[in-house]
Design an enzyme around this catalytic site. Structure first.
Site, mmCIF file in Angstrom:
data_model
loop_
_atom_site.group_PDB
_atom_site.id
_atom_site.type_symbol
_atom_site.label_atom_id
_atom_site.label_comp_id
_atom_site.label_asym_id
_atom_site.label_seq_id
_atom_site.Cartn_x
_atom_site.Cartn_y
_atom_site.Cartn_z
ATOM 1 C CD GLU A 132 -32.278 19.195 31.054
ATOM 2 O OE1 GLU A 132 -31.946 18.103 31.531
ATOM 3 O OE2 GLU A 132 -33.277 19.836 31.425
ATOM 4 C CG ASP A 155 -35.857 17.518 30.942
ATOM 5 O OD1 ASP A 155 -36.273 17.995 29.876
ATOM 6 O OD2 ASP A 155 -34.999 16.615 31.012
ATOM 7 C CG ASP A 195 -36.192 16.213 35.651
ATOM 8 O OD1 ASP A 195 -35.691 17.362 35.461
ATOM 9 O OD2 ASP A 195 -35.768 15.195 35.086
ATOM 10 C CG ASP A 240 -31.253 15.688 37.183
ATOM 11 O OD1 ASP A 240 -30.739 15.972 38.282
ATOM 12 O OD2 ASP A 240 -31.195 14.553 36.667
#
Length: 696
Positions: free
Chosen positions: A475, A548, A550, A552
């Site tokens: 990403e 990541d 998180d 997102d």
């Protein structure tokens, strides 16, 4: 001066003079080049000759003077055509001194269809039909009932004379002029033509096809309502007789031709148009003078749509079939397409974003009969297969557009339902065509992806051993730089993607293949997509999704898994898809003792709380605040390798089909087209929300 070679004459032109030129007089040209007039000398040419004579009789029916035509195929190979029309004129034509019968049978371009007022519309236009048949006959007999008398005249290969017996082998004496063979009933008129094909011209195998004769006769009977057309085949015993008579005209013909169940009733579109053209006209002195004349053209169209896909369109000019179309057919198709596009837009059957329908969409499932009638049409060639009169396109288009628009715009209950069915049929054909084209384009795009060079942003590995190679889908470009330093380039490849890829749950295959990120993933894996996916062709042994830690990142992972599930499912079923597990927090221990780790990594908030509680319990202090990674780019290469990429230390989560299906269901719930389930999910989950976790 150089002398001519001994083997050549001194004058090269002496062997080619005016005496070598040939002039073919009268019907001699027809016998020399029959294909120019009847197309061929096989069965098709023979059939053409039969219809030249029949068409003359049909012209009498069109003019309103003939109600019955008999066609008799004799056992001796001859054909006889009888009609109850006015009969060929038997008086003398003043300029040639020949009787009307001899004139039309022996002179090319002679007849009553050159603007003399005898025929308002006619299929025979060049004045060569009867004379060509006569020229190609070993014998032709003509009988005319007119003026209370029976007039008789015979011909041998176009030359007039008298036979002393039956058939073409009887003795023949050349002689001009008509013979009065007897008296006719009072008021009785008509013409009988019997002819024997000349086997010096027609090939031995040339024979009349009875089925073709029936089909053409049936077609003529449809086009001339009220006409009785009777066929006799005396080659069979007993003789076959078939009478064809239809009163419904081209509407009945259209229904007869239709190969499928009806979507609409037969629509009848009729109208008239006028045009001017300049034509050469014979004056009283026999000179051709260019004259502007006004023509009236009658248009009659019958059409209906069916449930099938085949198109049947027959076009005619003065009841002569034009199988290759022409200006009238092109005008019909153009008006049909334009009118339906207008109604589809006005009725909002086509959405604004949808393109106009094409001619092929409109013609799908259509059966139509298009006829025009007017004096002296221009055909391309004697065989009359193509109409060339330019004005026909405009007039036919105007009539069709005007009357079809009235039918499709009608507010009557029955008409409105029928119009809607037609519009839906055409719109469905257009959408099917567009979908088929998109499928073909998708296949081409997929093939291009599978065979083109790899994208420049791929950082490939050196090894080709699929048991070792790994593809990290990373990403963001920021994480790519760190990952390049952290990876082992021998067997680890990196492909960066920008943010959240296309939601293939809602996107079409075409949109997916147009998306740069999706296309790059498919291309780099190298095994195709969809039904063409070949697991053995995959370039990497493991596909690792590295996003990541998180929300997102989870969302991006879900999007990638949906893409893999939709397009490369065998890869997941084989257990070759993994999710990397980057840490969410880093705890730096203060003054670590010998052998104690300086850094501790945790992957969830719950694990962070447990770890901190454990450190506190053991009296270990750490630096505040605890680092929370916002993304992979915040790690240095050593940290990323240690926690996420080094096979000796990392943790990977294998994605199973069960996980994938669950992810797809959640994604369909949260991002799919259905709004109601998503609303219910939010309402049901609102009560259990921890408000302390909301950053507001």
């Amino acid at each position: 001066m150089t002398a001519a070679p001994a083997d050549q004459p001194a004058d090269r032109t002496s062997g080619y003079t005016a005496r070598h030129l040939s002039v073919l007089e009268g019907l001699e040209a027809v016998r020399k080049r029959p294909g120019m007039y009847i197309g061929s000398t096989d069965g098709r040419g023979l059939m053409h000759c039969v219809w030249e004579i029949i068409d003359n009789a049909v012209d009498e029916a069109l003019a309103g003077f003939c109600t019955r035509i008999d066609v008799v195929v004799r056992a001796d190979g001859s054909v006889e055509v009888r009609d109850d029309g006015r009969g060929i004129p038997v008086d003398v034509e003043p300029r040639t001194g020949l009787t009307g019968v001899e004139l039309v049978m022996t002179k090319l371009h002679a007849g009553g269809k050159f603007g003399g007022g005898s025929y308002a519309a006619s299929g025979g236009l060049h004045g060569v039909g009867a004379s060509v048949v006569n020229a190609l006959s070993s014998r032709l007999d003509v009988e005319v009932d007119r003026g209370g008398k029976v007039h008789l005249m015979s011909f041998r290969r176009g030359d007039p004379g008298v036979y002393d017996g039956e058939g073409p082998t009887a003795a023949f004496t050349p002689r001009g002029g008509l013979t009065v063979a007897g008296r006719a009933k009072r008021g009785l008129t008509g013409t009988r033509v019997r002819w024997w094909p000349d086997r010096q011209v027609f090939i031995k195998e040339a024979e009349l096809d009875w089925e073709q004769l029936r089909a053409r006769a049936r077609q003529t009977a449809f086009l001339v309502p009220g006409l009785h057309l009777v066929l006799h085949d005396e080659r069979e015993q007993p003789a076959a007789v078939e009478e064809l008579h239809y009163s419904g005209g081209i509407a009945e013909f259209c229904e007869f031709l239709a190969p499928d169940a009806a979507v609409s009733d037969v629509l009848r579109l009729q109208g008239t148009g006028h045009f001017k053209e300049t034509v050469p006209v014979l004056d009283e002195q026999g000179h051709l003078t260019p004259t502007e004349v006004e023509r009236a053209m009658a248009v009659d169209v019958a059409l209906r749509w069916g449930t099938g896909y085949d198109t049947v369109v027959r076009s005619f000019v003065n009841i002569v079939a034009t199988p290759k179309g022409g200006t009238h057919a092109s005008g019909f198709e153009r008006a049909l397409t334009r009118t339906l596009n207008k109604r589809l837009r006005d009725a909002r059957v086509l959405r604004v974003a949808e393109p106009d329908v094409t001619k092929d969409d409109v013609l799908e499932g259509l059966t139509a009969v298009v006829t025009v009638s007017f004096p002296e049409p221009q055909f391309e060639g004697q065989t009359k297969e193509v109409l060339g009169t330019p004005a026909a396109s405009r007039i036919v288009a105007h009539v069709v557009e005007k009357h079809l628009l009235e039918v499709l715009s009608s507010t009557k209950r029955g008409d409105k339902a029928q119009a809607q069915a037609i519009l839906e049929k055409v719109a469905a054909a257009a959408r099917t065509r567009i979908a088929a084209r998109q499928h073909k384009e998708n296949q081409r795009r997929k093939n291009a992806l599978e065979t083109s060079s790899l994208p420049a942003k791929l950082a490939d590995c050196r090894s080709e051993d699929n048991d070792r190679t790994e593809l990290f889908i990373v990403e963001g470009d920021s994480a790519l730089g760190t990952a390049k330093l952290a990876r082992d380039s021998e067997f680890q490849a990196l492909l960066p993607i920008r943010g959240k890829i296309l939601n293939v749950q809602k996107a079409s295959v075409s949109d997916m293949l147009k998306n740069a990120e999706c296309a790059a993933i498919i291309q780099v894996i190298g095994a195709g997509s969809g039904r063409s996916f070949d697991l053995d062709a995959a370039r990497y042994g493991k596909i690792i999704l590295m996003a990541d830690a998180d929300v997102d990142g989870a969302h991006i992972r879900c999007l990638l898994l949906t893409l893999l599930y939709r397009t490369m499912r065998p890869l997941v079923e084989a257990g070759r898809v993994f999710a990397a597990m980057p840490p969410l927090h880093r705890i730096e221990v203060s003054n670590p003792k010998k052998g104690q780790e300086k850094y501790r990594y945790t992957y969830t908030d719950a694990e962070l709380r447990r770890t901190l509680a454990d450190l506190e319990k053991r009296g270990v202090r750490w630096k505040e605040p605890v680092q929370r990674y916002k993304g992979l780019g915040e790690m240095d290469a050593h940290q990323l390798a240690e926690t996420t990429m080094n096979p000796a230390q990392r943790t990977l989560r294998r994605v199973s089909i069960g996980d994938l299906e669950a992810a797809e269901q959640v994604f369909e719930l949260l991002m799919g087209n259905e709004v109601a389930p998503r609303r219910d999910f939010i309402v049901d989950g609102a009560a259990g929300l921890d408000r302390e976790r909301i950053d507001v």
